[in-house]
Design an enzyme around this catalytic site. Structure first.
Site, PDB file in Angstrom:
ATOM      1  N   CYS A   1      -4.669  10.512  -1.797  1.00 35.94           N
ATOM      2  CA  CYS A   1      -3.857   9.559  -1.300  1.00 35.94           C
ATOM      3  C   CYS A   1      -2.399   9.704  -1.465  1.00 35.94           C
ATOM      4  CB  CYS A   1      -4.302   8.472  -1.619  1.00 35.94           C
ATOM      5  SG  CYS A   1      -6.549   8.292  -1.260  1.00 35.94           S
TER       6      CYS A   1
ATOM      7  N   GLU B   1       0.119  10.072   1.073  1.00 34.72           N
ATOM      8  CA  GLU B   1      -0.656  10.249   2.084  1.00 34.72           C
ATOM      9  C   GLU B   1      -0.618   9.703   3.956  1.00 34.72           C
ATOM     10  OE1 GLU B   1      -4.621  12.744   1.489  1.00 34.72           O
ATOM     11  OE2 GLU B   1      -4.529  10.912   1.779  1.00 34.72           O
ATOM     12  N   ASP B   2      -1.423   8.847   3.586  1.00 35.08           N
ATOM     13  CA  ASP B   2      -1.681   8.557   5.641  1.00 35.08           C
ATOM     14  C   ASP B   2      -0.161   8.047   6.135  1.00 35.08           C
ATOM     15  OD1 ASP B   2      -4.391   7.321   4.456  1.00 35.08           O
ATOM     16  OD2 ASP B   2      -3.755   5.770   3.380  1.00 35.08           O
TER      17      ASP B   2
ATOM     18  N   ASP C   1       0.599  -1.244  -0.135  1.00 36.55           N
ATOM     19  CA  ASP C   1      -0.014  -0.286  -0.499  1.00 36.55           C
ATOM     20  C   ASP C   1       0.977   1.196   0.258  1.00 36.55           C
ATOM     21  OD1 ASP C   1      -3.103  -0.614   0.794  1.00 36.55           O
ATOM     22  OD2 ASP C   1      -1.929  -2.329   1.617  1.00 36.55           O
TER      23      ASP C   1
ATOM     24  N   ARG D   1      -9.722   3.000  10.040  1.00 33.17           N
ATOM     25  CA  ARG D   1      -8.546   3.025  10.372  1.00 33.17           C
ATOM     26  C   ARG D   1      -7.932   3.895  11.259  1.00 33.17           C
ATOM     27  NH1 ARG D   1      -6.284   0.821   5.137  1.00 33.17           N
ATOM     28  NH2 ARG D   1      -7.590  -0.423   5.096  1.00 33.17           N
TER      29      ARG D   1
ATOM     30  N   ARG E   1       0.749  -2.127   7.449  1.00 32.59           N
ATOM     31  CA  ARG E   1       1.448  -0.722   7.042  1.00 32.59           C
ATOM     32  C   ARG E   1       1.910   0.467   7.723  1.00 32.59           C
ATOM     33  NH1 ARG E   1      -2.589   3.435   3.119  1.00 32.59           N
ATOM     34  NH2 ARG E   1      -0.099   4.372   3.270  1.00 32.59           N
TER      35      ARG E   1
ATOM     36  N   HIS F   1     -11.748   6.738   4.741  1.00 34.47           N
ATOM     37  CA  HIS F   1     -11.484   8.174   4.900  1.00 34.47           C
ATOM     38  C   HIS F   1     -11.994   8.591   4.757  1.00 34.47           C
ATOM     39  CE1 HIS F   1      -7.489   6.115   4.266  1.00 34.47           C
ATOM     40  NE2 HIS F   1      -7.136   5.457   5.197  1.00 34.47           N
TER      41      HIS F   1
END
Length: 258
Positions: free
Chosen positions: A251, A69-70, A64, A134, A89, A164
């Site tokens: 993202c 961005e996450d 991923d 998440r 992740r 999200h």
């Protein structure tokens, strides 16, 4: 800092992209070569908008990781390194922290916090944070504590039916938000001008503002017409292959002033 150039951190598409985490979509075959072509087109668009694009590597242990961005929230004063909601992740954050350390003081979220950057929408000095599958309240509280000293507010917003917060709502600048009201409560954004996605394009609420322009997927022409009718300069990019991995245009980068 507003006169400084833009930096856009991106990350390679992992050879293992087809093994990405999925929450709300059925798994479908991903054409890796096509996904890479689309990612390169996205990076070219950022460069043409004046960004210094800096791509980080990714291996087959981080399927991923293109969704960079996450891993961080970057504001003018500091970068907050997140603790992603999917345990698979969490190894992604180290390289991102190293890249950001040259530009910002770093703050890190600690267990049991869970927070994905895709759940964080920054509008001037207000942050809206999705309470999603998440991101938990511990993560939201730690983010609030980290940014309070810099004058930012952090407001939790419930998210339903999508991955999200920024699947459901994104900032277009100048007090305007693009929104799918079916996935996020519109009354959480009182005082903002809301532009609704077309009813036939539920995934159309994710847009990336860079300077005075909007980077937007080619897949949502009806909603794009609404943006253009509102006077926005829209730059379209293909993104349907990465959308199979629950990704979108915000993202795939961390865009900030140097």
């Amino acid at each position: 800092m507003t006169d400084q150039p833009w930096i856009a951190l991106t990350r390679d598409i992992s050879p293992a992209l087809e093994h990405c985490e999925l929450t709300h979509l059925e798994r479908a075959p991903i054409d890796l070569a096509r996904a890479r072509e689309q990612h390169e087109a996205y990076e070219r668009a950022l460069a043409e908008l004046g960004c210094d694009v800096r791509r980080l590597p990714a291996g087959d242990d981080m399927p991923d990781s293109v969704f960079i961005e996450d891993t961080a929230i970057v504001v003018d004063e500091v970068a907050v390194i997140t603790r992603p909601g999917a345990a698979s992740r969490r190894g992604e954050t180290a390289a991102v922290a190293d890249a950001l350390a040259a530009h910002r003081k770093l703050v890190r979220l600690d267990a049991p916090a869970r927070l994905d950057g895709g759940d964080v929408m920054v509008v001037d000095r207000a942050l809206f944070v999705g309470r999603s599958e998440r991101t938990n309240m511990t993560g939201i509280r730690q983010l609030r504590d980290a940014l309070r000293r810099y004058g930012y507010t952090v407001q939790a917003v419930p998210v339903r039916g999508c991955l999200h917060l920024k699947t459901a709502v994104t900032s277009l600048g100048d007090g305007r938000l693009l929104i799918n009201r079916g996935w996020v409560p519109a009354d959480a954004f009182a005082g903002y001008e809301l532009i609704d996605v077309d009813a036939d394009e539920p995934f159309a609420a994710n847009a990336l503002r860079v300077g005075d322009r909007i980077v937007y997927p080619t897949d949502f022409p009806r909603t794009r017409e609404r943006l253009e009718a509102a006077g926005m300069d829209v730059v379209t990019v293909p993104a349907d292959e990465l959308a199979k991995a629950e990704g979108a245009v915000t993202c795939c980068s961390l865009v900030f002033r140097a």
